[in-house]
Design a protein around this motif. Structure first.
Motif, PDB file in Angstrom:
ATOM      1  N   PRO A  93       0.827  -1.240   0.072  1.00 46.82           N
ATOM      2  CA  PRO A  93       0.000  -0.002  -0.043  1.00 46.82           C
ATOM      3  C   PRO A  93       1.103   1.300  -0.263  1.00 46.82           C
ATOM      4  O   PRO A  93       1.936   1.059   0.411  1.00 46.82           O
ATOM      5  CB  PRO A  93      -0.714  -0.175   1.294  1.00 46.82           C
ATOM      6  CG  PRO A  93      -0.023  -1.117   2.182  1.00 46.82           C
ATOM      7  CD  PRO A  93       0.680  -2.081   1.179  1.00 46.82           C
ATOM      8  N   ASP A  97      -2.488   5.458   0.996  1.00 46.30           N
ATOM      9  CA  ASP A  97      -3.609   4.245   1.114  1.00 46.30           C
ATOM     10  C   ASP A  97      -3.348   4.189   2.985  1.00 46.30           C
ATOM     11  O   ASP A  97      -4.456   3.899   3.435  1.00 46.30           O
ATOM     12  CB  ASP A  97      -3.004   3.060   0.688  1.00 46.30           C
ATOM     13  CG  ASP A  97      -3.168   2.808  -0.927  1.00 46.30           C
ATOM     14  OD1 ASP A  97      -4.024   3.541  -1.428  1.00 46.30           O
ATOM     15  OD2 ASP A  97      -2.496   2.155  -1.409  1.00 46.30           O
ATOM     16  N   TYR A 135       2.769  -5.985   6.117  1.00 47.53           N
ATOM     17  CA  TYR A 135       2.056  -5.974   4.757  1.00 47.53           C
ATOM     18  C   TYR A 135       2.191  -7.346   4.260  1.00 47.53           C
ATOM     19  O   TYR A 135       1.727  -7.738   3.151  1.00 47.53           O
ATOM     20  CB  TYR A 135       2.853  -4.975   3.725  1.00 47.53           C
ATOM     21  CG  TYR A 135       2.729  -3.687   4.083  1.00 47.53           C
ATOM     22  CD1 TYR A 135       1.584  -3.188   4.953  1.00 47.53           C
ATOM     23  CD2 TYR A 135       3.537  -2.828   3.694  1.00 47.53           C
ATOM     24  CE1 TYR A 135       1.690  -1.901   5.375  1.00 47.53           C
ATOM     25  CE2 TYR A 135       3.563  -1.365   3.918  1.00 47.53           C
ATOM     26  CZ  TYR A 135       2.508  -0.849   4.696  1.00 47.53           C
ATOM     27  OH  TYR A 135       2.304   0.288   5.088  1.00 47.53           O
ATOM     28  N   SER A 138      -2.958  -9.349   5.748  1.00 42.96           N
ATOM     29  CA  SER A 138      -4.038  -8.319   4.871  1.00 42.96           C
ATOM     30  C   SER A 138      -4.829  -7.432   5.975  1.00 42.96           C
ATOM     31  O   SER A 138      -5.706  -6.934   5.408  1.00 42.96           O
ATOM     32  CB  SER A 138      -4.894  -9.270   4.124  1.00 42.96           C
ATOM     33  OG  SER A 138      -5.557 -10.099   5.032  1.00 42.96           O
ATOM     34  N   TYR A 141      -5.926  -4.309   4.612  1.00 48.65           N
ATOM     35  CA  TYR A 141      -7.173  -4.195   3.638  1.00 48.65           C
ATOM     36  C   TYR A 141      -8.338  -4.513   4.318  1.00 48.65           C
ATOM     37  O   TYR A 141      -9.334  -4.321   3.459  1.00 48.65           O
ATOM     38  CB  TYR A 141      -6.841  -5.422   2.627  1.00 48.65           C
ATOM     39  CG  TYR A 141      -5.862  -5.126   1.289  1.00 48.65           C
ATOM     40  CD1 TYR A 141      -6.086  -3.935   0.777  1.00 48.65           C
ATOM     41  CD2 TYR A 141      -4.705  -5.726   1.271  1.00 48.65           C
ATOM     42  CE1 TYR A 141      -5.087  -3.684  -0.394  1.00 48.65           C
ATOM     43  CE2 TYR A 141      -3.928  -5.664   0.264  1.00 48.65           C
ATOM     44  CZ  TYR A 141      -4.193  -4.496  -0.628  1.00 48.65           C
ATOM     45  OH  TYR A 141      -3.259  -4.019  -1.616  1.00 48.65           O
ATOM     46  N   GLU A 142      -8.411  -4.929   5.434  1.00 52.01           N
ATOM     47  CA  GLU A 142      -9.841  -4.899   6.277  1.00 52.01           C
ATOM     48  C   GLU A 142     -10.968  -3.874   5.946  1.00 52.01           C
ATOM     49  O   GLU A 142     -10.121  -2.704   6.092  1.00 52.01           O
ATOM     50  CB  GLU A 142      -9.642  -5.685   7.373  1.00 52.01           C
ATOM     51  CG  GLU A 142      -8.904  -6.757   7.580  1.00 52.01           C
ATOM     52  CD  GLU A 142      -9.722  -7.998   6.880  1.00 52.01           C
ATOM     53  OE1 GLU A 142     -10.942  -7.863   6.952  1.00 52.01           O
ATOM     54  OE2 GLU A 142      -9.239  -9.115   6.638  1.00 52.01           O
TER      55      GLU A 142
END
Length: 156
Positions: A93, A97, A135, A138, A141-142
Motif C-alpha cells: 500500500p 493508502d 504487509y 492483509s 485491507y480489512e
C-alpha cells in the motif's frame, strides 16, 4: 476540534488524513515506525500541524517531509516497511493508502473526551500497528469497521 490559530474553524477529517499520510511518508523515508515519528513530534506540535494542515497540503509533500525531518530532529532508522515477502504480499500500500487506514481508525475509535491529537498518539502507540503495518498479512485491507473492532478487542 478547533483550529489553534483560527478558533472559529474546525480541524477536519481531511486535515487528519493529511497528517496521517505525512506521518506514514516521513516514517518510510527515514526507515522508522510511525510510532517513532508521532512520539518525536509530540502532542503540542501535532496540534500545530493539524491546525496548519489545510495550508500544508498545498505544499510539495517532499518539502513538508524534509521540513518535518529537520524541524523535529528525526533520525534515520533501519525499519523498512516495504521489505516484504513477495510471495505473500504482491501489493504494497502507498503512504496515501495507509494515511487513510489510520485516519479511519483514529476517527472510528475517537472517544468524546479525546481530540485528534490524543487519538493520533493513542492509535499509533498501540500494538495493533505492528499487525496493520505488516504487509505480509492483509490486516490493512480489512474494512475500517473490522480494523476498529480489532483495535477495540485488542487484536485481530
Amino acid at each position: 476540534m478547533k483550529n489553534k490559530y483560527f478558533p472559529d474553524e474546525e480541524i477536519t477529517m481531511n486535515d487528519l488524513y493529511f497528517i496521517c499520510y505525512m506521518i506514514e511518508r516521513v516514517a518510510r523515508h527515514i526507515k522508522q515506525k510511525n510510532k517513532y515519528v508521532v512520539n518525536a513530534i509530540g502532542k503540542d506540535e501535532l496540534y500545530h500541524l493539524l491546525s496548519c494542515a489545510s495550508t500544508l497540503h498545498c505544499e510539495n509533500p517532499e518539502k513538508v517531509e524534509a521540513d518535518w525531518i529537520r524541524d523535529y530532529g528525526l533520525v534515520e532508522g533501519s525499519f523498512d516497511i516495504t521489505n516484504v515477502d513477495s510471495e505473500l504480499a504482491t501489493i504494497i500500500p502507498t503512504s496515501l493508502d495507509m494515511g487513510e487506514v489510520y485516519q479511519r481508525l483514529i476517527a472510528d475509535t475517537l472517544s468524546t473526551k479525546e481530540d485528534f491529537t490524543e487519538g493520533i498518539l493513542r492509535v499509533y502507540n498501540d500494538e495493533i500497528c505492528d499487525v496493520i503495518d505488516n504487509y505480509n498479512c492483509s490486516a490493512f485491507y480489512e474494512p475500517s469497521y473490522v480494523i476498529a473492532r480489532a483495535y477495540q478487542n485488542g487484536g485481530f
